[in-house]
Motif scaffolding. Structure first.
Motif, PDB file in Angstrom:
ATOM      1  N   GLN A 235       0.807  -1.210   0.000  1.00 18.10           N
ATOM      2  CA  GLN A 235       0.000   0.000   0.000  1.00 18.10           C
ATOM      3  C   GLN A 235       0.843   1.265   0.000  1.00 18.10           C
ATOM      4  OE1 GLN A 235       0.376  -2.179   2.425  1.00 18.10           O
ATOM      5  NE2 GLN A 235      -0.046  -1.367   4.459  1.00 18.10           N
ATOM      6  N   TYR A 236       2.162   1.110   0.208  1.00 15.65           N
ATOM      7  CA  TYR A 236       3.072   2.251   0.186  1.00 15.65           C
ATOM      8  C   TYR A 236       3.928   2.175  -1.072  1.00 15.65           C
ATOM      9  CZ  TYR A 236       1.786   2.259   5.119  1.00 15.65           C
ATOM     10  OH  TYR A 236       1.082   2.256   6.294  1.00 15.65           O
ATOM     11  N   GLY A 237       4.085   3.304  -1.748  1.00 16.22           N
ATOM     12  CA  GLY A 237       4.853   3.327  -2.983  1.00 16.22           C
ATOM     13  C   GLY A 237       6.341   3.172  -2.770  1.00 16.22           C
ATOM     14  N   CYS A 238       6.833   3.653  -1.641  1.00 16.28           N
ATOM     15  CA  CYS A 238       8.259   3.574  -1.343  1.00 16.28           C
ATOM     16  C   CYS A 238       8.446   3.666   0.165  1.00 16.28           C
ATOM     17  CB  CYS A 238       9.032   4.696  -2.043  1.00 16.28           C
ATOM     18  SG  CYS A 238       8.511   6.360  -1.558  1.00 16.28           S
ATOM     19  N   GLY A 239       9.697   3.545   0.596  1.00 11.65           N
ATOM     20  CA  GLY A 239       9.981   3.600   2.019  1.00 11.65           C
ATOM     21  C   GLY A 239       9.653   4.936   2.642  1.00 11.65           C
ATOM     22  N   GLY A 247       4.907   9.459  10.610  1.00 10.53           N
ATOM     23  CA  GLY A 247       5.176  10.799  11.126  1.00 10.53           C
ATOM     24  C   GLY A 247       6.628  11.071  11.405  1.00 10.53           C
ATOM     25  N   LEU A 248       7.544  10.376  10.706  1.00 11.17           N
ATOM     26  CA  LEU A 248       8.973  10.534  10.949  1.00 11.17           C
ATOM     27  C   LEU A 248       9.674  11.409   9.918  1.00 11.17           C
ATOM     28  CD1 LEU A 248       9.895   6.909  12.063  1.00 11.17           C
ATOM     29  CD2 LEU A 248      10.019   8.971  13.452  1.00 11.17           C
ATOM     30  N   VAL A 249       8.931  12.009   8.994  1.00 10.99           N
ATOM     31  CA  VAL A 249       9.537  12.905   8.011  1.00 10.99           C
ATOM     32  C   VAL A 249       9.217  14.349   8.384  1.00 10.99           C
ATOM     33  CG1 VAL A 249       9.327  11.160   6.213  1.00 10.99           C
ATOM     34  CG2 VAL A 249       7.526  12.863   6.475  1.00 10.99           C
ATOM     35  N   PRO A 250      10.015  15.326   7.930  1.00 10.40           N
ATOM     36  CA  PRO A 250       9.773  16.724   8.298  1.00 10.40           C
ATOM     37  C   PRO A 250       8.465  17.257   7.707  1.00 10.40           C
ATOM     38  CG  PRO A 250      12.008  16.412   7.475  1.00 10.40           C
ATOM     39  CD  PRO A 250      11.267  15.157   7.179  1.00 10.40           C
ATOM     40  N   ARG A 251       7.812  18.115   8.472  1.00 11.23           N
ATOM     41  CA  ARG A 251       6.683  18.866   7.932  1.00 11.23           C
ATOM     42  C   ARG A 251       7.221  19.916   6.967  1.00 11.23           C
ATOM     43  NH1 ARG A 251       4.266  22.088  11.296  1.00 11.23           N
ATOM     44  NH2 ARG A 251       5.844  21.937  12.933  1.00 11.23           N
ATOM     45  N   GLN A 252       6.463  20.139   5.907  1.00  6.16           N
ATOM     46  CA  GLN A 252       6.924  21.085   4.895  1.00  6.16           C
ATOM     47  C   GLN A 252       5.965  22.265   4.802  1.00  6.16           C
ATOM     48  OE1 GLN A 252       7.135  19.547   0.894  1.00  6.16           O
ATOM     49  NE2 GLN A 252       8.737  20.980   0.305  1.00  6.16           N
ATOM     50  N   TYR A 253       6.547  23.462   4.780  1.00  5.62           N
ATOM     51  CA  TYR A 253       5.752  24.679   4.563  1.00  5.62           C
ATOM     52  C   TYR A 253       6.518  25.525   3.567  1.00  5.62           C
ATOM     53  CZ  TYR A 253       2.813  28.725   5.496  1.00  5.62           C
ATOM     54  OH  TYR A 253       1.939  29.788   5.361  1.00  5.62           O
ATOM     55  N   ALA A 319      12.635   2.849   9.570  1.00  3.22           N
ATOM     56  CA  ALA A 319      11.299   2.643   9.001  1.00  3.22           C
ATOM     57  C   ALA A 319      11.381   2.361   7.510  1.00  3.22           C
ATOM     58  CB  ALA A 319      10.436   3.880   9.259  1.00  3.22           C
ATOM     59  N   ARG A 320      12.230   3.092   6.797  1.00  4.27           N
ATOM     60  CA  ARG A 320      12.376   2.856   5.359  1.00  4.27           C
ATOM     61  C   ARG A 320      12.985   1.477   5.090  1.00  4.27           C
ATOM     62  NH1 ARG A 320      13.834   8.525   2.377  1.00  4.27           N
ATOM     63  NH2 ARG A 320      12.813   9.941   3.822  1.00  4.27           N
ATOM     64  N   THR A 321      13.963   1.104   5.911  1.00  7.20           N
ATOM     65  CA  THR A 321      14.585  -0.210   5.756  1.00  7.20           C
ATOM     66  C   THR A 321      13.571  -1.321   6.011  1.00  7.20           C
ATOM     67  OG1 THR A 321      16.690   0.731   6.488  1.00  7.20           O
ATOM     68  CG2 THR A 321      16.491  -1.665   6.523  1.00  7.20           C
ATOM     69  N   ALA A 322      12.728  -1.127   7.029  1.00  8.34           N
ATOM     70  CA  ALA A 322      11.710  -2.132   7.343  1.00  8.34           C
ATOM     71  C   ALA A 322      10.748  -2.304   6.179  1.00  8.34           C
ATOM     72  CB  ALA A 322      10.958  -1.728   8.611  1.00  8.34           C
ATOM     73  N   TRP A 323      10.351  -1.191   5.550  1.00  8.05           N
ATOM     74  CA  TRP A 323       9.449  -1.302   4.402  1.00  8.05           C
ATOM     75  C   TRP A 323      10.113  -2.069   3.267  1.00  8.05           C
ATOM     76  CZ3 TRP A 323      10.116   0.186  -0.638  1.00  8.05           C
ATOM     77  CH2 TRP A 323       8.999   0.034  -1.473  1.00  8.05           C
ATOM     78  N   ALA A 324      11.385  -1.761   2.987  1.00  7.46           N
ATOM     79  CA  ALA A 324      12.080  -2.432   1.898  1.00  7.46           C
ATOM     80  C   ALA A 324      12.183  -3.932   2.153  1.00  7.46           C
ATOM     81  CB  ALA A 324      13.467  -1.824   1.716  1.00  7.46           C
ATOM     82  N   ILE A 325      12.427  -4.319   3.400  1.00 10.59           N
ATOM     83  CA  ILE A 325      12.539  -5.738   3.739  1.00 10.59           C
ATOM     84  C   ILE A 325      11.205  -6.451   3.548  1.00 10.59           C
ATOM     85  CG2 ILE A 325      12.771  -7.279   5.738  1.00 10.59           C
ATOM     86  CD1 ILE A 325      15.138  -5.647   6.619  1.00 10.59           C
TER      87      ILE A 325
END
Length: 341
Positions: A235-239, A247-253, A319-325
């Motif tokens: 269901q996720y396109g990438c890590g 919620g581990l990525v920076p908020r962008q404004y 988190a990204r590594t876990a998704w890739a695995i």
């Protein structure tokens, strides 16, 4: 009348509000049904797309309606809210769900299986018991300190509480209260231990969980939560998408071509985010024993940024590594900090 190709359902505890649209987006019916009536309605309705908000009971209902041949989709409530027109009621909510689902760029939530839901509930029960155990320990520490008795920090002194009570002259009623709290503490300790054993047994039979545990810093509890929350990861396109959902990525404004990145967004499952940050801190505490590209990256980051920032950045990477695995059916290679098939 009921030639609907898209049906939005506003879920409730006892009543459900339906809004049906044809392929041109024109409303064809509005219905209010009970739980049994809802199942009977979709059992006889022609196959269509059914959309609901991802909330309490939605995953069970999605599995139930999918058995009737319908395509069931779940939408995060935060993506439905902008489509609610002026005044809010249940039928307007159902219409807003249809409007949101008709957007070509809309993101959907994958319905969980029964095993995933059960495992998630088990983790929530464990988390609640851990909080209750901490609360009980703090109460005993506080009550004893009121009478001039200071115990060692943590559970060390609490385990030996019956012995310590005989060494101090305390009021009988206070001793009775402390003994009652100590019995509650022992009960919680036993229950948490039983849940941990059950999680370990389930994880031993789960290939995904075993591969997730190959990631440095990730233990049985976090691996079990990741396996329950991610499923197959498709269901996720990438890590980065998975890290963003936690919620581990920076908020962008950003505006006018000027990029402005803020702190982490803290969206999604806060318990999973908390566990990933704990895993990152555990890895950093044993950094002198770690080798490979990941360890070198962490050491370099620590020379430039605060340890709290590095912990969040490392949790993002985990988190990204876990998704890739999970998504690519790989394992973690500690030497190269990469993935091997």
């Amino acid at each position: 009348m009921d030639h609907a190709t898209l049906v939005g359902i506003d879920l409730g505890k006892h009543s459900f509000h339906l809004h049906g649209q044809d392929q041109n987006g024109k409303a064809v019916f509005r219905k209010k049904l009970g739980r049994k009536q809802l199942v009977e309605f979709f059992a006889t309705h022609a196959a269509c797309t059914v959309v609901m908000e991802a909330c309490a009971g939605s995953h069970h209902m999605a599995r139930k309606l999918a058995t009737f041949g319908h395509e069931v989709k779940l939408i995060s409530p935060q993506f439905v809210r902008p489509f609610v027109k002026s005044n809010k009621n249940d039928f307007v909510d159902a219409e807003a769900i249809c409007e949101a689902a008709s957007r070509p760029a809309m993101r959907f939530v994958t319905p969980k299986t029964e095993s995933q839901q059960t495992l998630s509930i088990l983790h929530r029960v464990r988390e609640s018991m851990v909080r209750d155990r901490t609360r009980t320990i703090n109460q005993m520490h506080g009550f004893l300190l009121e009478f001039g008795v200071s115990l060692p920090v943590g559970r060390t002194g609490i385990v030996r509480l019956p012995e310590l009570l005989t060494l101090h002259a305390l009021p009988p009623r206070l001793i009775a209260v402390l003994e009652r709290l100590h019995e509650h503490f022992k009960y919680l300790q036993e229950q948490i231990g039983e849940i941990d054993c059950e999680l370990a047994r389930q994880l031993a039979d789960d290939d995904t969980g075993q591969r997730l545990m190959s990631i440095p810093g990730i233990g049985p509890i976090t691996a079990s939560v990741l396996a329950a929350e991610m499923g197959d990861g498709k269901q996720y396109g990438c890590g980065r998408d998975f890290a963003a959902s936690v919620g581990l990525v920076p908020r962008q404004y950003s505006t006018g071509g000027r990029s402005n990145l803020l702190g982490i967004s803290r969206r999604g499952d806060k318990h999973l985010r908390y566990l990933l940050v704990l895993c990152a801190r555990a890895y950093m505490q044993r950094l002198e024993k770690q080798t490979g590209r990941l360890a070198e990256w962490v050491r370099t980051m620590l020379t430039r940024r605060h340890s709290n920032v590095v912990a969040c950045a490392l949790a993002n990477k985990l988190a990204r590594t876990a998704w890739a695995i999970v998504a690519r059916h790989t394992t973690f290679n500690a030497e190269f900090s990469g993935l091997t098939r």
